[in-house]
Design an enzyme around this catalytic site. Structure first.
Site, mmCIF file in Angstrom:
data_model
loop_
_atom_site.group_PDB
_atom_site.id
_atom_site.type_symbol
_atom_site.label_atom_id
_atom_site.label_comp_id
_atom_site.label_asym_id
_atom_site.label_seq_id
_atom_site.Cartn_x
_atom_site.Cartn_y
_atom_site.Cartn_z
ATOM 1 N N CYS A 108 -20.278 -39.778 -30.841
ATOM 2 C CA CYS A 108 -20.062 -39.770 -32.294
ATOM 3 C C CYS A 108 -18.644 -40.109 -32.584
ATOM 4 O O CYS A 108 -18.081 -39.250 -32.620
ATOM 5 C CB CYS A 108 -20.551 -38.539 -32.859
ATOM 6 S SG CYS A 108 -20.447 -38.668 -34.824
ATOM 7 N N GLY A 109 -18.215 -41.289 -33.085
ATOM 8 C CA GLY A 109 -17.172 -41.550 -33.646
ATOM 9 C C GLY A 109 -16.670 -41.420 -34.948
ATOM 10 O O GLY A 109 -15.692 -41.207 -35.525
#
Length: 269
Positions: A108-109
């Site tokens: 998850c950026g």
């Protein structure tokens, strides 16, 4: 080091065997900017400079062409755990003021964003510069697959590949994280001064909003994915003018946005 071997018990129906299984390495990297902690990313240790360069570009922290200075501050078993980047204060972008929370996981950026407003991306909408035959989509995907060496060993890594407007392969990077792979390949093009050649971004997994935003910031007009696309990814692809294609496999694909890029008769709603 991208892979490591672990002992495991493999069960197949009524049989079981002890095997030496190859796994993708996942390790933490703390990124400091001017000796101050910025973020910690979970990544596959390789191409760390490219990863950092691409991440700083996508986060609007550093977009200058000047060469960055990277210093490995700490290592663990020859794997960098802390890297400091020296950037002139006058070259720090506005993204530096919206610091991430310290941890950004490999899957998850966007998790490190502090506020909803931080997910907005400014810039001129992309428009088709040239259309491409639909049959070339599978050809580019097959080309990317042939370079996924870490995946072939472990089955556990993602890949991001770049092709130019003539559908010619430029570069590929692999990582345990989808966003990391994209940052690495874009960062490599930035370091080599060849980002303007990028026309197609091929990714091995699903597409979230952030992958679309990274492509937009890099001015890459076409994203082709093996897996699904999120609703927000599609919404922003439409807004940004990006042609977004998902579920690309076995001569099948789903075109979610801006089909004007593609030279084919397509029933599209």
């Amino acid at each position: 080091m991208q892979t490591i071997t672990y002992q495991a018990l493999k069960i197949n129906k009524n049989t079981q065997n002890t095997i030496q299984d190859v796994l993708v390495v996942e390790a933490a990297l703390q990124i400091n900017i001017n000796n101050e902690p910025y973020t910690v990313v979970m990544r596959t240790p390789n191409n760390d400079k490219e990863l950092i360069r691409g991440l700083l570009f996508a986060e609007d922290i550093y977009k200058s062409d000047e060469t960055l200075i990277f210093n490995i501050e700490k290592e663990d078993n020859d794997i960098p755990t802390i890297i400091n980047v020296s950037i002139s204060e006058g070259l720090l972008g506005k993204g530096y003021l919206n610091k991430r929370t310290l941890l950004s996981v490999s899957s998850c950026g966007i998790c490190g964003k502090r506020e909803l407003k931080d997910i907005k991306v400014d810039g001129k909408k992309l428009t088709p510069q040239n259309v491409f035959p639909i049959d070339l989509v599978q050809e580019m995907l097959s080309k990317m697959n042939s370079f996924q060496h870490t995946f072939k060993k472990s089955g556990g890594s993602h890949a991001a590949a770049i092709f130019n407007k003539n559908h010619e392969f430029i570069n590929i990077k692999e990582d345990i994280g989808r966003h990391n792979a994209v940052d690495k390949v874009i960062g490599d093009l930035l370091i080599n001064g060849s980002l303007k050649q990028a026309n197609f971004l091929i990714v091995s997994g699903r597409v979230s909003y952030e992958i679309v935003s990274k492509a937009f910031i890099a001015r890459i007009p076409v994203i082709i994915a093996v897996s699904a696309c999120s609703s927000l990814a599609v919404d922003f692809a439409k807004e940004f003018g990006i042609c977004l294609i998902g579920f690309t496999r076995e001569q099948k694909m789903t075109i979610y946005s801006n089909p004007a890029f593609i030279k084919a008769k397509i029933d599209y709603v």
